[in-house]
Write a protein that holds these residues in place. Structure first.
Motif, PDB file in Angstrom:
ATOM      1  N   PHE A   1       5.328  10.402  -5.313  1.00 21.47           N
ATOM      2  CA  PHE A   1       6.258  11.482  -4.999  1.00 21.47           C
ATOM      3  C   PHE A   1       7.685  11.109  -5.340  1.00 21.47           C
ATOM      4  O   PHE A   1       8.600  11.873  -5.069  1.00 21.47           O
ATOM      5  CB  PHE A   1       6.219  11.826  -3.497  1.00 21.47           C
ATOM      6  N   GLY A   2       7.895   9.905  -5.823  1.00 22.47           N
ATOM      7  CA  GLY A   2       9.251   9.432  -6.023  1.00 22.47           C
ATOM      8  C   GLY A   2       9.979   9.232  -4.708  1.00 22.47           C
ATOM      9  O   GLY A   2      11.193   9.370  -4.623  1.00 22.47           O
ATOM     10  N   ALA A   3       9.212   8.989  -3.638  1.00 17.94           N
ATOM     11  CA  ALA A   3       9.832   8.854  -2.310  1.00 17.94           C
ATOM     12  C   ALA A   3       9.797   7.410  -1.842  1.00 17.94           C
ATOM     13  O   ALA A   3       9.554   7.127  -0.678  1.00 17.94           O
ATOM     14  CB  ALA A   3       9.109   9.762  -1.311  1.00 17.94           C
ATOM     15  N   GLU A   4      10.061   6.483  -2.792  1.00 15.52           N
ATOM     16  CA  GLU A   4       9.918   5.066  -2.467  1.00 15.52           C
ATOM     17  C   GLU A   4      10.713   4.645  -1.241  1.00 15.52           C
ATOM     18  O   GLU A   4      10.289   3.804  -0.462  1.00 15.52           O
ATOM     19  CB  GLU A   4      10.367   4.187  -3.643  1.00 15.52           C
ATOM     20  N   ILE A   5      11.863   5.238  -1.071  1.00 13.76           N
ATOM     21  CA  ILE A   5      12.760   4.772  -0.023  1.00 13.76           C
ATOM     22  C   ILE A   5      12.162   4.949   1.364  1.00 13.76           C
ATOM     23  O   ILE A   5      12.499   4.247   2.303  1.00 13.76           O
ATOM     24  CB  ILE A   5      14.141   5.470  -0.153  1.00 13.76           C
ATOM     25  N   PHE A   6      11.211   5.913   1.478  1.00 10.30           N
ATOM     26  CA  PHE A   6      10.609   6.143   2.796  1.00 10.30           C
ATOM     27  C   PHE A   6       9.716   4.994   3.243  1.00 10.30           C
ATOM     28  O   PHE A   6       9.208   4.990   4.344  1.00 10.30           O
ATOM     29  CB  PHE A   6       9.804   7.453   2.800  1.00 10.30           C
TER      30      PHE A   6
ATOM     31  N   GLN B   1       0.830  -1.195   0.000  1.00 10.01           N
ATOM     32  CA  GLN B   1       0.000   0.000   0.000  1.00 10.01           C
ATOM     33  C   GLN B   1       0.869   1.251   0.000  1.00 10.01           C
ATOM     34  O   GLN B   1       0.610   2.211  -0.722  1.00 10.01           O
ATOM     35  CB  GLN B   1      -0.919   0.027   1.233  1.00 10.01           C
ATOM     36  N   GLY B   2       1.909   1.255   0.858  1.00 12.40           N
ATOM     37  CA  GLY B   2       2.799   2.404   0.952  1.00 12.40           C
ATOM     38  C   GLY B   2       3.471   2.688  -0.379  1.00 12.40           C
ATOM     39  O   GLY B   2       3.564   3.839  -0.812  1.00 12.40           O
ATOM     40  N   ALA B   3       3.888   1.633  -1.034  1.00 12.54           N
ATOM     41  CA  ALA B   3       4.627   1.786  -2.278  1.00 12.54           C
ATOM     42  C   ALA B   3       3.812   2.548  -3.321  1.00 12.54           C
ATOM     43  O   ALA B   3       4.300   3.496  -3.946  1.00 12.54           O
ATOM     44  CB  ALA B   3       5.009   0.403  -2.806  1.00 12.54           C
ATOM     45  N   THR B   4       2.541   2.166  -3.485  1.00  7.83           N
ATOM     46  CA  THR B   4       1.715   2.825  -4.495  1.00  7.83           C
ATOM     47  C   THR B   4       1.600   4.317  -4.216  1.00  7.83           C
ATOM     48  O   THR B   4       1.639   5.140  -5.136  1.00  7.83           O
ATOM     49  CB  THR B   4       0.310   2.205  -4.536  1.00  7.83           C
TER      50      THR B   4
END
Lengths: 374, 271
Positions: free
Chosen positions: A194-199, A186-189
């Motif tokens: 925002f291009g903030a996948e690493i978070f 869910q977080g990934a989608t």
């Protein structure tokens, strides 16, 4: 089987009621209405039982009921062609026939409603007081066990630890793993936008470690072990085993409650820790597959940005949850009265109450921790 | 002596109708054999008392006859129906013609006494609610319970009242055979005597056949027409109780000629 029947015939001033067929309980359905709708007003009533096959108390009741109503209206009732056994049965039934069958319908209306509301309110207050006193008693016995460890029932403790802890490990680990997977997914989608996948690493680690791991473990344990506690101790209560213990000089709290509370106190933090680890593993796996965050990167990021305090904040709550679950379950068990139905009701309320209290306490902890700033 | 009783039993067989016929029954739990080649007849309209030492399988025999326990071998006929191998529909029909009162009542704890008694009526008849209530309350009155107890739950009753309520439920459908498991166990002597009288009266009034497992010598002398003694895995002897003292078997001798038996016999004769 000949169906029973009833025939009326007016002879002079007398009403002859001829009853025939099998007047037995199983076949009364067809004549029941005919009998009960009859309101004879003749001065003399004669029951002619010559055509009667067999008679049982059900059939006798219908005849006696009619005879009783007729006599009440002022008629004289006589029986003709009646055998000795039939007459004995009719007499027995006539003696035992109840004029008024006690009604069972509960009273309705505003005042009874108000009364029941009042009762429930007072009851809720009493329950709270009783539960708090039970908590106090349990804590006292726990403290005494700490001072006098030889009083602890070790065999019971170990077997409860196995039952509530070891056997719950697979389900708790699987649940933690799936929570991690779901959060990552869910977080990934969302984060991709925002291009903030690493978070996603922080998302998973903080939410699992601080809240979800321990909270969901507690909910599973409440459903799994809380219900088992209430059902087993409650059944003992029904069988008077608790009373037997007291007469033998055994303290039910020390024998039954303390090992269970201690077992949960020890096992719930461990289960919570397992759930945390499984959640992190599931999250890491999903991040790797879905977002391409390699396990190495996940671990580095975890070490840098997630303080170990998050884990502590989560696990600190576990012992509190353990005591709440065990005490509610055991208290509910002690409230079981009389029937096996009561065991079922108490088990249900035990689980519902325990889950509610776990969530409520979790909310209080959240507020507390955010106030103190950890 | 044994032979004389057997002979007397077979004499009137032509007129008597066997409502229960047990043949070559064998019950076995693991290696433990409870019954072996057990034969028993129960005649219509009699009160049969089953006695035997603890663990001789009295209750097991009762449970086997009513179909709660599957025997290893043998045949059981109740009211002419093979209850072990007969068709399911026949079995169901037979179940409406017997009533069972268990030792501790086995009342449904979530239902009131009246609802308990009405339960078989509700299940097996199409009578109206008010008639079912009336018949339920009649049965409750017949077994000597006050009408006040109709609305009570089993847990609110004393042990003796529970036994009476259980009998009322067993009688709900006006069965032909009533099975009683230790009906007077745990009752005080006055209550037990009253219960004996009650069973005797109901048996007379309703023409019941009563199959009674009991330890109570008073009951045996007061109401039982015949006694069957279970020992050595079978029915050792059966016959009227007065003849039991003549049986040459140590257990039977001890049971029926012991001090308690003599007292009970005296009381039985005084009635």
């Amino acid at each position: 089987m000949t169906q029973p029947s009833i025939a009326l015939e007016q002879v002079n001033d007398a009403l002859r009621i001829a009853v025939s067929g099998e007047m037995v309980t199983q076949s009364l359905e067809s004549v029941e209405k005919g009998f009960r709708a009859l309101h004879p007003d003749a001065k003399r009533i004669v029951f002619d039982l010559s055509g009667l096959g067999s008679l049982d108390t059900g059939g006798a009741w219908l005849i006696c009921d009619l005879a009783r109503r007729a006599s009440a209206a002022g008629a004289t009732v006589t029986y003709e062609n009646v055998t000795a056994t039939q007459s004995a049965l009719l007499e027995t039934v006539a003696q035992n026939i109840a004029a008024e069958i006690p009604a069972e319908a509960p009273p309705r209306g505003f005042v009874p409603w108000l009364e029941s509301l009042g009762r429930r309110t007072v009851g809720a207050g009493r329950d709270t007081a009783s539960m708090l006193s039970f908590l106090g008693l349990t804590l006292h016995r726990l403290a005494r066990t700490l001072v006098m460890p030889w009083r602890l029932r070790r065999a019971a403790l170990v077997s409860q630890m196995e039952e509530t802890g070891l056997k719950a490990l697979p389900i708790v680990a699987l649940m933690g793993f799936l929570i991690g997977v779901v959060l990552a997914f869910q977080g990934a989608t969302q984060l991709k936008q925002f291009g903030a996948e690493i978070f996603v690493v922080e998302l998973i680690s903080i939410s699992v470690l601080r809240e979800l791991g321990v909270l969901l473990t507690a909910i599973i344990v409440a459903g799994r072990s809380g219900s088992a506690f209430t059902a087993s101790i409650g059944s003992m209560k029904v069988q008077e085993e608790i009373d037997a213990m007291q007469t033998l000089g055994l303290d039910p709290i020390e024998v039954l409650v303390v090992p269970r509370v201690l077992a949960l106190l020890i096992m719930l933090p461990i289960l919570g820790f397992v759930a945390d680890m499984a959640g992190l593993f599931g999250g890491a796996l999903m991040s790797w597959i879905d977002l391409g965050v390699s396990p190495g990167m996940f671990v580095t990021r975890l070490k840098e940005n997630t303080d170990v305090w998050h884990l502590a904040v989560g696990l600190i709550k576990a012992p509190f949850f353990a005591v709440v679950i065990a005490v509610i379950a055991c208290w509910q068990a002690m409230q079981v009265k009389g029937s096996s139905q009561s065991v079922g009701q108490r088990t249900t309320s035990s689980v519902v109450q325990a889950i509610f209290m776990v969530i409520a306490i979790d909310a209080l902890f959240s507020i507390f921790f955010s106030e103190v700033g950890v | 002596m044994d032979g004389a009783i057997q002979q007397q039993d077979t004499r009137g067989e032509a007129q008597r109708e066997a409502v229960i016929r047990v043949r070559h029954l064998r019950n076995q739990f693991g290696p433990q054999v409870v019954h072996d080649d057990l034969n028993l007849d129960v005649w219509r309209g009699e009160v049969l008392g089953i006695v035997g030492g603890s663990g001789t399988g009295k209750s097991v025999l009762l449970r086997t006859i009513v179909g709660l326990n599957k025997p290893a071998a043998g045949s059981i006929e109740v009211l002419g129906v093979d209850v072990l191998n007969g068709p399911e529909a026949d079995r169901r029909r037979i179940e409406k013609r017997w009533g069972v009162a268990f030792q501790d009542g086995a009342l449904f704890s979530s239902l009131t006494v009246l609802q308990n008694v009405m339960a078989p009526l509700r299940e097996h008849t199409g009578l109206s609610e008010s008639l079912m209530r009336a018949l339920g309350s009649l049965k409750i009155s017949l077994v000597g319970l006050p009408q006040l107890s109709c609305g009570k739950f089993p847990s609110e009753l004393s042990g003796g009242m529970r036994k009476r309520a259980a009998l009322a439920r067993a009688l709900a459908l006006d069965p032909e055979i009533v099975f009683l498991d230790e009906p007077t166990a745990g009752l005080d002597p006055i209550g037990a005597a009253a219960y004996d009288d009650l069973i005797g009266e109901l048996q007379q009034a309703l023409g019941l056949t009563v199959f009674m497992v009991t330890h109570d010598l008073d009951s045996l002398y007061a109401i039982c027409d015949r006694v069957a003694v279970l020992a050595e895995k079978r029915v050792l002897v059966e016959g009227p109780i007065d003849e039991m003292t003549k049986v040459d078997h140590p257990w039977v001798q001890e049971y029926f000629t012991g001090p308690r038996a003599r007292a009970a016999q005296q009381k039985g004769h005084d009635r």
